[in-house]
Design a protein around this motif. Structure first.
Motif, PDB file in Angstrom:
ATOM      1  N   LEU A   9       0.744  -1.222  -0.003  1.00  0.00           N
ATOM      2  CA  LEU A   9       0.092  -0.068  -0.063  1.00  0.00           C
ATOM      3  C   LEU A   9       0.867   1.178   0.112  1.00  0.00           C
ATOM      4  O   LEU A   9       0.605   2.330  -0.696  1.00  0.00           O
ATOM      5  N   TYR A  10       1.822   1.387   0.730  1.00  0.00           N
ATOM      6  CA  TYR A  10       2.833   2.320   0.861  1.00  0.00           C
ATOM      7  C   TYR A  10       3.481   2.573  -0.499  1.00  0.00           C
ATOM      8  O   TYR A  10       3.359   3.882  -1.124  1.00  0.00           O
ATOM      9  N   VAL A  11       4.057   1.720  -1.099  1.00  0.00           N
ATOM     10  CA  VAL A  11       4.606   1.886  -2.356  1.00  0.00           C
ATOM     11  C   VAL A  11       3.662   2.411  -3.327  1.00  0.00           C
ATOM     12  O   VAL A  11       3.937   3.312  -4.264  1.00  0.00           O
ATOM     13  N   GLY A  12       2.481   1.664  -3.605  1.00  0.00           N
ATOM     14  CA  GLY A  12       1.420   1.997  -4.577  1.00  0.00           C
ATOM     15  C   GLY A  12       1.075   3.369  -4.210  1.00  0.00           C
ATOM     16  O   GLY A  12       0.944   4.150  -5.383  1.00  0.00           O
ATOM     17  N   LEU A  13       0.685   3.837  -3.048  1.00  0.00           N
ATOM     18  CA  LEU A  13       0.203   5.373  -2.780  1.00  0.00           C
ATOM     19  C   LEU A  13       1.408   6.228  -3.009  1.00  0.00           C
ATOM     20  O   LEU A  13       1.060   7.253  -3.847  1.00  0.00           O
ATOM     21  N   THR A  14       2.656   6.120  -2.877  1.00  0.00           N
ATOM     22  CA  THR A  14       3.871   6.911  -3.112  1.00  0.00           C
ATOM     23  C   THR A  14       3.856   6.932  -4.553  1.00  0.00           C
ATOM     24  O   THR A  14       4.234   8.027  -4.930  1.00  0.00           O
ATOM     25  N   VAL A  15       3.875   5.773  -5.197  1.00  0.00           N
ATOM     26  CA  VAL A  15       3.970   5.802  -6.791  1.00  0.00           C
ATOM     27  C   VAL A  15       3.065   7.022  -7.228  1.00  0.00           C
ATOM     28  O   VAL A  15       3.209   7.597  -8.090  1.00  0.00           O
ATOM     29  N   TYR A  16       1.878   6.279  -6.937  1.00  0.00           N
ATOM     30  CA  TYR A  16       0.656   7.273  -7.441  1.00  0.00           C
ATOM     31  C   TYR A  16       0.897   8.784  -7.260  1.00  0.00           C
ATOM     32  O   TYR A  16       0.717   9.700  -8.162  1.00  0.00           O
ATOM     33  N   VAL A  17       1.314   9.149  -5.992  1.00  0.00           N
ATOM     34  CA  VAL A  17       1.353  10.474  -5.819  1.00  0.00           C
ATOM     35  C   VAL A  17       2.482  11.292  -6.473  1.00  0.00           C
ATOM     36  O   VAL A  17       2.391  12.421  -6.988  1.00  0.00           O
ATOM     37  N   ILE A  18       3.655  10.401  -6.501  1.00  0.00           N
ATOM     38  CA  ILE A  18       4.583  10.940  -7.416  1.00  0.00           C
ATOM     39  C   ILE A  18       4.537  11.364  -8.883  1.00  0.00           C
ATOM     40  O   ILE A  18       4.888  12.120  -9.455  1.00  0.00           O
ATOM     41  N   VAL A  19       3.936  10.345  -9.343  1.00  0.00           N
ATOM     42  CA  VAL A  19       3.404  10.517 -10.789  1.00  0.00           C
ATOM     43  C   VAL A  19       2.429  11.543 -10.781  1.00  0.00           C
ATOM     44  O   VAL A  19       2.666  12.459 -11.707  1.00  0.00           O
ATOM     45  N   ASP A  20       1.490  11.841 -10.280  1.00  0.00           N
ATOM     46  CA  ASP A  20       0.476  12.499  -9.858  1.00  0.00           C
ATOM     47  C   ASP A  20       1.193  14.084  -9.854  1.00  0.00           C
ATOM     48  O   ASP A  20       0.689  15.117 -10.581  1.00  0.00           O
ATOM     49  N   VAL A  21       2.076  14.318  -8.851  1.00  0.00           N
ATOM     50  CA  VAL A  21       2.725  15.528  -8.687  1.00  0.00           C
ATOM     51  C   VAL A  21       3.516  15.953 -10.041  1.00  0.00           C
ATOM     52  O   VAL A  21       3.347  17.090 -10.295  1.00  0.00           O
ATOM     53  N   ALA A  22       4.254  14.837 -10.501  1.00  0.00           N
ATOM     54  CA  ALA A  22       5.165  15.063 -11.891  1.00  0.00           C
ATOM     55  C   ALA A  22       4.027  15.537 -12.990  1.00  0.00           C
ATOM     56  O   ALA A  22       4.506  16.320 -13.818  1.00  0.00           O
ATOM     57  N   GLN A  23       2.833  15.125 -12.994  1.00  0.00           N
ATOM     58  CA  GLN A  23       2.118  15.503 -14.193  1.00  0.00           C
ATOM     59  C   GLN A  23       1.300  16.533 -13.931  1.00  0.00           C
ATOM     60  O   GLN A  23       0.552  17.213 -14.725  1.00  0.00           O
TER      61      GLN A  23
END
Length: 100
Positions: A9-23
């Motif tokens: 869950l941590y890895v999934g949420l972190t990846v989602y947030v990083i991609v969302d922030v970058a976009q």
């Protein structure tokens, strides 16, 4: 084994947030620089990702915010600038006697 689900869950949420922030189109989305958002998401497990999601959702629902909640007009006559331009064109036609 019991730590596997929270880690996923941590890895999934972190990846989602990083991609969302970058976009995100703004350099400082929700009043913080993108780099700081990424660091918060990386080093504050669940809290950083939750803060990004809450900021994103609350900004989307806020009326009249000039940011993420903006929806473009669906038709030209829904745009106030278009209506002003159209009224000016009509006044010019009347003034010029119907000539284009």
């Amino acid at each position: 084994m019991r730590y596997l689900l929270p880690m996923i869950l941590y890895v999934g949420l972190t990846v989602y947030v990083i991609v969302d922030v970058a976009q995100h189109p703004d350099e400082e989305p929700y009043r913080l620089p993108k780099t700081l958002w990424v660091l918060i998401a990386l080093f504050a497990p669940f809290v950083g990702a939750g803060a990004w999601i809450v900021a994103k959702l609350s900004n989307r629902r806020a009326p009249g915010n000039g940011g993420g909640g903006y929806r473009p007009p669906r038709a030209p006559d829904d745009d106030p600038n278009f209506r002003v331009w159209l009224n000016e064109q009509e006044r010019r036609r009347r003034r010029d006697g119907g000539k284009d």
